[in-house]
Design an enzyme around this catalytic site. Structure first.
Site, mmCIF file in Angstrom:
data_model
loop_
_atom_site.group_PDB
_atom_site.id
_atom_site.type_symbol
_atom_site.label_atom_id
_atom_site.label_comp_id
_atom_site.label_asym_id
_atom_site.label_seq_id
_atom_site.Cartn_x
_atom_site.Cartn_y
_atom_site.Cartn_z
ATOM 1 C CG ASP A 80 -16.731 -0.007 -29.776
ATOM 2 O OD1 ASP A 80 -16.608 -0.796 -28.931
ATOM 3 O OD2 ASP A 80 -17.893 0.874 -29.597
ATOM 4 C CB CYS A 133 -27.336 2.372 -28.446
ATOM 5 S SG CYS A 133 -28.051 2.197 -27.043
ATOM 6 C CG HIS A 160 -23.160 1.703 -29.350
ATOM 7 N ND1 HIS A 160 -23.232 2.663 -28.289
ATOM 8 C CD2 HIS A 160 -24.015 0.684 -29.040
ATOM 9 C CE1 HIS A 160 -24.251 2.141 -27.304
ATOM 10 N NE2 HIS A 160 -24.499 0.884 -27.607
ATOM 11 C CD GLN A 212 -21.977 -6.144 -29.498
ATOM 12 O OE1 GLN A 212 -22.034 -7.237 -29.350
ATOM 13 N NE2 GLN A 212 -22.923 -5.289 -28.828
#
Lengths: 419, 142
Positions: free
Chosen positions: A212, A376, A135, A215
Site C-alpha cells: 500500500d 482510519c 489503515h 503514503q
C-alpha cells in the site's frame, strides 16, 4: 545548496519550497485572517495550477467519452487518458503500461486485489497476513473476504517505536498463509517499513504481496521492479492530483490470470446473453466510464511531481520532520507517537492535557490545518492507548517557517490547557 | 476571525480539567454510549432512575474538552430531576445544538455550550453526552 538524500546517498538538489508554493493557488489564501499553513497532506494534498488546468482543459477543449468514438473529441480524450498509463508506469518504474489499472483510489485498488486475486484462492483456515499498523482500507477488505471464505487474518505486531521486525513478519508466515498486504509508509506513525525485505520474505515462501503506497508514492522514489512487489497501490489526491482516482499496479501475468471484479462496459471483448468474453488487462478491470478528467489531472500531477524529483521531495520533507521534532521536544507534555528510525514526513503526537480535537481547533484558529482523529487506523490508536492523535504531515510546499508557526501554536495549546 | 475564547471559556476549561460526576455507577441501572466516528471519541453515560427521578447520573470517556465539559455540565444539571424534566432539557439542548432554538431557552449553566455553534466542526462533540443521556433514559424504561 544541496542535501544528501537518505535513500540513495546521492546528492539531490534542495527543493525551492517558496517557488513551489507559487504553483499552488490555494496556498495564497488566508484562514481566520492568518496565512494558511496546510499540514494535512497525509489526508489529502493540495493541487498545483497545472493539475487544475489539465482537468479544466480537458472539459473546455476536448472532452468526450473514451475508447468508443470515431469522432475527433473521443480520440483526443482517449489519447490523453491512455497517455497517463505510461506516466504512472514511469512513476513506479513498471515494466509496462499494461500493468497500470485506474481505480477510484487506494481503497478500491486493494478491494480489487482482495476480490479478484486473493478471494478465489482462499480455503477455510487459510491466512492473510497484514500488520498491526495498517489503515482501515488494508484491514476491512481482507476481513470481508475472510468472512466469505472462512480464511483468517493474521496480524504482525509492531514495536513501541512503531517499527516492524522482519523476524516478526517471518515467524507469522505459515503453510496456510496465502497473501501478504503491507503499507509501505504508515499514515498514523510515519514509519517507512522495510518493504523490499518483506517482499523478499514473500518470495521465499512463494507468496504474492501487495504494497500500500498511499503514503509513500507521493513522498519518495518508488520502483516496483526493484521492490519486486506483485501489486502496488496509491491514490492521486495525495500526490497533488484529483480525488476519485487511484492506481493499481499489478504484474501482468497476475493481472491476466485474475477474473474481472466489476462487470460492465469497456471491460469486455464480446457480449451475448449466453457468454461474455472479457478484455485483456488493464481494460478488464476498468468497467464503466472512468473518471476521465481526473485521470488526466493525475497525469499532470505525475509530471509535476517527477519534475520536482521524488528524491528531493523526500529529503525536503525529512528536513521538515527533523526540524519539527527538535522543537516539539521543548513543549511540555507533548509525546510523539511513532518514533521509528526511518520515518516519512508524518508527525503524530498527543499532549498531556489537551485532546487532539482541541489541539486541532486551536491550531485552526491560527490558520494551521492538521488532522485530529484516529486516522482510519483505530488498531494503532488502541496499541498506544490513545483515542486519537494530532497529526501534522508535510508536502513539498511546506516550509520551516510553517513549522515555526505550528510550534508557536502548540505552545498556545499548552498555555491554555496545561495544568 | 474565530475567537477561541468563545469556545474555551473558563467554565468549559474548568469542567474539562475537573469533570463532575466522572465515575461509573455500580451496578449501572442503565447506560448508553455515544460515539463520534469522526474522531473516535466516546462518552458513556450511567444513569439510575427511581420514582420517576434521575437519582444518579455519571459519565466516563476519553474525550475532548468540549465533549467532556458538555457531559460534566449536563450531569450536574440533570441529576435529581424528574425524568420528564430531563427529557425536556435534553430536547431543548439538542434543538439549540441543531440551530433550531436560541440558547436562551436553556438553563443558564448549559448556555455556554451554545457557543460551540461558532465552530461547526465541534458541534457533534457537544452533542455526544446529550445523545447518550437520551438513550440511557430510554433504556431505563425498557
Amino acid at each position: 545548496m544541496s542535501v544528501t538524500n537518505p535513500v540513495s546517498t546521492r546528492t539531490t538538489p534542495a527543493l525551492d519550497a517558496e517557488r513551489i508554493r507559487q504553483d499552488f493557488p490555494i496556498l495564497q489564501r488566508e484562514v481566520h485572517g492568518k496565512p494558511l499553513v496546510y499540514l494535512d497532506n497525509g489526508a489529502s494534498a493540495q493541487r498545483p495550477a497545472c493539475v487544475i488546468d489539465a482537468e479544466g482543459d480537458c472539459y473546455r477543449q476536448y472532452y468526450a467519452n473514451i475508447h468508443r468514438g470515431v469522432h475527433m473529441l473521443s480520440q483526443e480524450s482517449t489519447r490523453a487518458f491512455e497517455a497517463v498509463r505510461g506516466k504512472a508506469a514511469g512513476l513506479l518504474n513498471a515494466a509496462s503500461e499494461r500493468e497500470i489499472v485506474f481505480t477510484r483510489g487506494t481503497t478500491e485498488s486493494i478491494n480489487l486485489v482482495a476480490q479478484s486475486h486473493v478471494r478465489p484462492m482462499l480455503q477455510p483456515g487459510d491466512e492473510i497476513l497484514i500488520t498491526g499498523m495498517e489503515h482501515h482500507s488494508n484491514i476491512v477488505p481482507w476481513q470481508l473476504i475472510c468472512e466469505y471464505t472462512g480464511a483468517k487474518l493474521v496480524v504482525v505486531p509492531f514495536s513501541d517505536a512503531g517499527e516492524l521486525s522482519l523476524e516478526d513478519v517471518a515467524s507469522r508466515i505459515t503453510s496456510r498463509t496465502r497473501f501478504i498486504s503491507v503499507m509501505q509508509v504508515s499514515n498514523a506513525l510515519g514509519t517507512i517499513n522495510p518493504a523490499r525485505e518483506i517482499v523478499q520474505l514473500a518470495r521465499r515462501h512463494g507468496l504474492t504481496i501487495l504494497l500500500d503506497g498511499a503514503q509513500a508514492a507521493p513522498h519518495m522514489p518508488v520502483d516496483v521492479q526493484d521492490l519486486d512487489c506483485d501489486f502496488y497501490v496509491f491514490s492521486a489526491h495525495k500526490l497533488y492530483g484529483p480525488t476519485g482516482v487511484g492506481v493499481l499496479y499489478g504484474k501482468y501475468d497476475l493481472l491476466k490470470a485474475m477474473p474481472p471484479w466489476q462487470g460492465g462496459g469497456d471491460m469486455i471483448r464480446s457480449v451475448t446473453f449466453e457468454r461474455t468474453e472479457f478484455a485483456e488487462p488493464p481494460a478488464r478491470f476498468e468497467a464503466g466510464t472512468p473518471n476521465i478528467g481526473g485521470v488526466i489531472g493525475l497525469g499532470a500531477a505525475i509530471d509535476y511531481f517527477q519534475a520536482l524529483d521524488p528524491a528531493a521531495v523526500l529529503a525536503h520533507e525529512t528536513d521538515l520532520l527533523r526540524y519539527a521534532e527538535a522543537q516539539m521536544a521543548d513543549i511540555p507534555g507533548l509525546r510523539i507517537i511513532g518514533t521509528a528510525a526511518d520515518k516519512a514526513g508524518i508527525l503524530s503526537f498527543v499532549m498531556e492535557d489537551a485532546h487532539p480535537h482541541d489541539i486541532g481547533t486551536i491550531l485552526d484558529a491560527d490558520g494551521i490545518a492538521i488532522r485530529a482523529g484516529h486516522h482510519c487506523a483505530q488498531p494503532v490508536m488502541q496499541r498506544y492507548g490513545v483515542p486519537a492523535t494530532a497529526r501534522a504531515s508535510f508536502a513539498a510546499y511546506n516550509t520551516r517557517a510553517e513549522v515555526d508557526a505550528l510550534i508557536a501554536s502548540l505552545h498556545k495549546v499548552h498555555d491554555l490547557f496545561g495544568r | 476571525m474565530t475567537d477561541l475564547a468563545d469556545l474555551y471559556q473558563a467554565v468549559i476549561l474548568d469542567h474539562n480539567r475537573a469533570p463532575r460526576n466522572f465515575r461509573r455507577i455500580e451496578p449501572p441501572r442503565s447506560r448508553a454510549l455515544a460515539h463520534n466516528p469522526v474522531c473516535g471519541d466516546t462518552v458513556e453515560i450511567f444513569l439510575r432512575v427511581a420514582d420517576g427521578r434521575v437519582k444518579d447520573l455519571a459519565f466516563l470517556g476519553d474525550s475532548c474538552a468540549v465533549a467532556t465539559a458538555s457531559a460534566s455540565l449536563l450531569t450536574e444539571l440533570l441529576k435529581g430531576r424528574s425524568t420528564d424534566t430531563v427529557r425536556t432539557i435534553c430536547r431543548q439542548f439538542e434543538a439549540v445544538l441543531s440551530g433550531d432554538a436560541e440558547a436562551g431557552i436553556l438553563p443558564e449553566s448549559l448556555q455556554p455550550m451554545a457557543r460551540v455553534l461558532h465552530f461547526p466542526g465541534r458541534v457533534q462533540c457537544a452533542r455526544l453526552a446529550v445523545q447518550a443521556v437520551d438513550q440511557a433514559l430510554h433504556a431505563s424504561r425498557l
